[in-house]
Scaffold this motif. Structure first.
Motif, PDB file in Angstrom:
ATOM      1  N   ASP A  27       0.713  -1.150   0.070  1.00  0.00           N
ATOM      2  CA  ASP A  27      -0.059   0.134   0.048  1.00  0.00           C
ATOM      3  C   ASP A  27       0.711   1.273  -0.022  1.00  0.00           C
ATOM      4  O   ASP A  27       1.299   1.694   1.096  1.00  0.00           O
ATOM      5  CB  ASP A  27      -0.954  -0.265   1.301  1.00  0.00           C
ATOM      6  CG  ASP A  27      -1.838   1.028   1.350  1.00  0.00           C
ATOM      7  OD1 ASP A  27      -1.901   1.924   0.394  1.00  0.00           O
ATOM      8  OD2 ASP A  27      -2.565   1.150   2.352  1.00  0.00           O
ATOM      9  N   ALA A  28       1.045   1.960  -1.156  1.00  0.00           N
ATOM     10  CA  ALA A  28       1.819   2.953  -1.193  1.00  0.00           C
ATOM     11  C   ALA A  28       1.387   4.428  -0.254  1.00  0.00           C
ATOM     12  O   ALA A  28       2.230   5.019  -0.155  1.00  0.00           O
ATOM     13  CB  ALA A  28       1.925   3.444  -2.732  1.00  0.00           C
ATOM     14  N   SER A  29       0.239   4.212  -0.036  1.00  0.00           N
ATOM     15  CA  SER A  29      -0.176   5.498   0.678  1.00  0.00           C
ATOM     16  C   SER A  29       0.065   5.012   2.331  1.00  0.00           C
ATOM     17  O   SER A  29       0.104   6.077   3.074  1.00  0.00           O
ATOM     18  CB  SER A  29      -1.829   5.429   0.397  1.00  0.00           C
ATOM     19  OG  SER A  29      -2.366   4.653   1.193  1.00  0.00           O
ATOM     20  N   GLY A  51       5.412   6.346  -5.912  1.00  0.00           N
ATOM     21  CA  GLY A  51       4.883   5.844  -7.113  1.00  0.00           C
ATOM     22  C   GLY A  51       5.163   4.252  -7.323  1.00  0.00           C
ATOM     23  O   GLY A  51       4.872   3.990  -8.201  1.00  0.00           O
ATOM     24  N   PHE A  52       5.240   3.543  -6.268  1.00  0.00           N
ATOM     25  CA  PHE A  52       5.725   2.229  -6.233  1.00  0.00           C
ATOM     26  C   PHE A  52       4.722   1.296  -5.914  1.00  0.00           C
ATOM     27  O   PHE A  52       3.540   1.534  -5.685  1.00  0.00           O
ATOM     28  CB  PHE A  52       6.734   1.659  -5.212  1.00  0.00           C
ATOM     29  CG  PHE A  52       6.420   1.959  -3.892  1.00  0.00           C
ATOM     30  CD1 PHE A  52       5.759   0.706  -3.223  1.00  0.00           C
ATOM     31  CD2 PHE A  52       6.597   2.804  -2.932  1.00  0.00           C
ATOM     32  CE1 PHE A  52       5.176   0.708  -2.100  1.00  0.00           C
ATOM     33  CE2 PHE A  52       5.981   3.144  -1.689  1.00  0.00           C
ATOM     34  CZ  PHE A  52       5.388   2.098  -1.136  1.00  0.00           C
ATOM     35  N   GLU A  53       4.713   0.011  -6.461  1.00  0.00           N
ATOM     36  CA  GLU A  53       3.785  -1.102  -6.600  1.00  0.00           C
ATOM     37  C   GLU A  53       4.462  -2.233  -6.207  1.00  0.00           C
ATOM     38  O   GLU A  53       5.630  -2.511  -6.652  1.00  0.00           O
ATOM     39  CB  GLU A  53       3.067  -0.982  -7.733  1.00  0.00           C
ATOM     40  CG  GLU A  53       3.454  -1.341  -9.015  1.00  0.00           C
ATOM     41  CD  GLU A  53       2.709  -1.303 -10.174  1.00  0.00           C
ATOM     42  OE1 GLU A  53       2.846  -1.874 -10.998  1.00  0.00           O
ATOM     43  OE2 GLU A  53       1.701  -0.378  -9.982  1.00  0.00           O
ATOM     44  N   GLY A  54       3.848  -3.098  -5.509  1.00  0.00           N
ATOM     45  CA  GLY A  54       4.529  -4.469  -5.318  1.00  0.00           C
ATOM     46  C   GLY A  54       3.753  -5.358  -4.540  1.00  0.00           C
ATOM     47  O   GLY A  54       2.415  -4.972  -4.074  1.00  0.00           O
ATOM     48  N   ASP A  55       4.120  -6.602  -4.300  1.00  0.00           N
ATOM     49  CA  ASP A  55       3.525  -7.391  -3.496  1.00  0.00           C
ATOM     50  C   ASP A  55       4.605  -8.235  -2.639  1.00  0.00           C
ATOM     51  O   ASP A  55       5.693  -8.569  -3.076  1.00  0.00           O
ATOM     52  CB  ASP A  55       2.706  -8.300  -4.297  1.00  0.00           C
ATOM     53  CG  ASP A  55       3.345  -9.252  -5.299  1.00  0.00           C
ATOM     54  OD1 ASP A  55       4.058 -10.302  -4.931  1.00  0.00           O
ATOM     55  OD2 ASP A  55       3.211  -8.962  -6.475  1.00  0.00           O
ATOM     56  N   ILE A  56       3.968  -8.929  -1.551  1.00  0.00           N
ATOM     57  CA  ILE A  56       4.502  -9.714  -0.812  1.00  0.00           C
ATOM     58  C   ILE A  56       3.730 -11.454  -0.830  1.00  0.00           C
ATOM     59  O   ILE A  56       2.438 -11.258  -0.694  1.00  0.00           O
ATOM     60  CB  ILE A  56       4.771  -9.557   0.799  1.00  0.00           C
ATOM     61  CG1 ILE A  56       5.547  -7.983   0.556  1.00  0.00           C
ATOM     62  CG2 ILE A  56       5.259 -10.429   1.666  1.00  0.00           C
ATOM     63  CD1 ILE A  56       5.526  -7.511   2.118  1.00  0.00           C
ATOM     64  N   GLN A  57       4.496 -12.290  -1.224  1.00  0.00           N
ATOM     65  CA  GLN A  57       3.729 -13.401  -1.061  1.00  0.00           C
ATOM     66  C   GLN A  57       4.308 -14.464   0.209  1.00  0.00           C
ATOM     67  O   GLN A  57       5.651 -14.450   0.081  1.00  0.00           O
ATOM     68  CB  GLN A  57       4.378 -14.403  -2.199  1.00  0.00           C
ATOM     69  CG  GLN A  57       3.885 -14.033  -3.652  1.00  0.00           C
ATOM     70  CD  GLN A  57       2.433 -13.995  -3.627  1.00  0.00           C
ATOM     71  OE1 GLN A  57       1.799 -15.015  -3.512  1.00  0.00           O
ATOM     72  NE2 GLN A  57       1.857 -13.029  -4.346  1.00  0.00           N
ATOM     73  N   PHE A  58       3.582 -14.362   1.394  1.00  0.00           N
ATOM     74  CA  PHE A  58       3.961 -14.737   2.730  1.00  0.00           C
ATOM     75  C   PHE A  58       3.437 -16.367   2.960  1.00  0.00           C
ATOM     76  O   PHE A  58       2.180 -16.652   2.707  1.00  0.00           O
ATOM     77  CB  PHE A  58       3.535 -13.658   3.677  1.00  0.00           C
ATOM     78  CG  PHE A  58       3.927 -14.116   4.810  1.00  0.00           C
ATOM     79  CD1 PHE A  58       5.287 -14.184   5.304  1.00  0.00           C
ATOM     80  CD2 PHE A  58       2.941 -14.757   6.081  1.00  0.00           C
ATOM     81  CE1 PHE A  58       5.540 -14.501   6.563  1.00  0.00           C
ATOM     82  CE2 PHE A  58       3.238 -14.971   7.287  1.00  0.00           C
ATOM     83  CZ  PHE A  58       4.864 -15.124   7.527  1.00  0.00           C
ATOM     84  N   SER A  66       8.745 -17.514   1.286  1.00  0.00           N
ATOM     85  CA  SER A  66       8.026 -16.386   0.772  1.00  0.00           C
ATOM     86  C   SER A  66       8.735 -15.410  -0.362  1.00  0.00           C
ATOM     87  O   SER A  66      10.088 -15.676  -0.378  1.00  0.00           O
ATOM     88  CB  SER A  66       7.864 -15.434   2.033  1.00  0.00           C
ATOM     89  OG  SER A  66       6.876 -16.056   3.216  1.00  0.00           O
ATOM     90  N   SER A  67       8.066 -14.404  -0.733  1.00  0.00           N
ATOM     91  CA  SER A  67       9.018 -13.523  -1.802  1.00  0.00           C
ATOM     92  C   SER A  67       8.292 -12.239  -1.864  1.00  0.00           C
ATOM     93  O   SER A  67       7.347 -11.843  -1.161  1.00  0.00           O
ATOM     94  CB  SER A  67       8.785 -14.291  -3.150  1.00  0.00           C
ATOM     95  OG  SER A  67       7.471 -14.035  -3.416  1.00  0.00           O
ATOM     96  N   VAL A  68       9.387 -11.041  -2.430  1.00  0.00           N
ATOM     97  CA  VAL A  68       8.701  -9.771  -2.425  1.00  0.00           C
ATOM     98  C   VAL A  68       9.082  -9.301  -3.568  1.00  0.00           C
ATOM     99  O   VAL A  68      10.225  -9.606  -4.366  1.00  0.00           O
ATOM    100  CB  VAL A  68       9.546  -9.026  -1.243  1.00  0.00           C
ATOM    101  CG1 VAL A  68       9.288  -7.606  -1.379  1.00  0.00           C
ATOM    102  CG2 VAL A  68       9.368  -9.450  -0.040  1.00  0.00           C
ATOM    103  N   THR A  69       8.331  -8.533  -4.230  1.00  0.00           N
ATOM    104  CA  THR A  69       8.525  -7.950  -5.516  1.00  0.00           C
ATOM    105  C   THR A  69       8.189  -6.544  -5.397  1.00  0.00           C
ATOM    106  O   THR A  69       6.875  -6.244  -5.070  1.00  0.00           O
ATOM    107  CB  THR A  69       7.950  -8.536  -6.746  1.00  0.00           C
ATOM    108  OG1 THR A  69       8.278  -9.793  -6.779  1.00  0.00           O
ATOM    109  CG2 THR A  69       8.117  -7.969  -7.919  1.00  0.00           C
ATOM    110  N   VAL A  70       8.826  -5.549  -5.758  1.00  0.00           N
ATOM    111  CA  VAL A  70       8.588  -4.069  -5.958  1.00  0.00           C
ATOM    112  C   VAL A  70       9.057  -3.394  -7.128  1.00  0.00           C
ATOM    113  O   VAL A  70      10.367  -3.647  -7.649  1.00  0.00           O
ATOM    114  CB  VAL A  70       9.203  -3.283  -4.629  1.00  0.00           C
ATOM    115  CG1 VAL A  70       9.039  -1.791  -4.866  1.00  0.00           C
ATOM    116  CG2 VAL A  70       8.792  -4.148  -3.325  1.00  0.00           C
TER     117      VAL A  70
END
Length: 115
Positions: A27-29, A51-58, A66-70
């Motif tokens: 949540d970039a906000s 202005g980023f976006e991404g997700d976490i696979q937990f 798990s993994s993180v992408t941004v």
């Protein structure tokens, strides 16, 4: 045929018991991408990207799975000084075009404690 179905069900059963990692959108906000660097041992300077976006696979059962992408636009960098920003965007550092994106994808997650 019933023996074949029973054998297939028994083989598939352990796979069904494993939970898939749960997806969380960043949540970039309510988040920030901050960075700092030490300048020749004299000062520490901070900056941020927006202005980023991404997700976490937990994966709660196996956090190391798990993994993180941004991703974020490199020119969204804020350093507080235009000269520093232009230096970072130059060929000395990013050599960034207007629409260039930075993407980070984790290659591993290390569990460092119980929590």
């Amino acid at each position: 045929m019933n023996k074949t179905l029973l054998a297939a069900a028994l083989v598939a059963l352990p796979l069904a018991a494993q939970a898939e990692p749960e997806a969380y959108a960043l949540d970039a906000s309510h988040s920030q991408i901050l960075f700092s660097y030490n300048h020749l041992g004299y000062s520490t300077t901070w900056g941020m990207f927006s202005g980023f976006e991404g997700d976490i696979q937990f994966d709660q059962e196996d956090p190391a799975n798990s993994s993180v992408t941004v991703s974020f636009p490199v020119r969204s960098m804020f350093t507080g000084w235009e000269g520093r920003f232009e230096h970072f965007m130059s060929a000395d550092f990013f050599g960034a075009a207007e629409d260039e994106m930075v993407t980070f994808t984790s290659t591993s997650i290390e569990v460092t404690g119980d929590t």
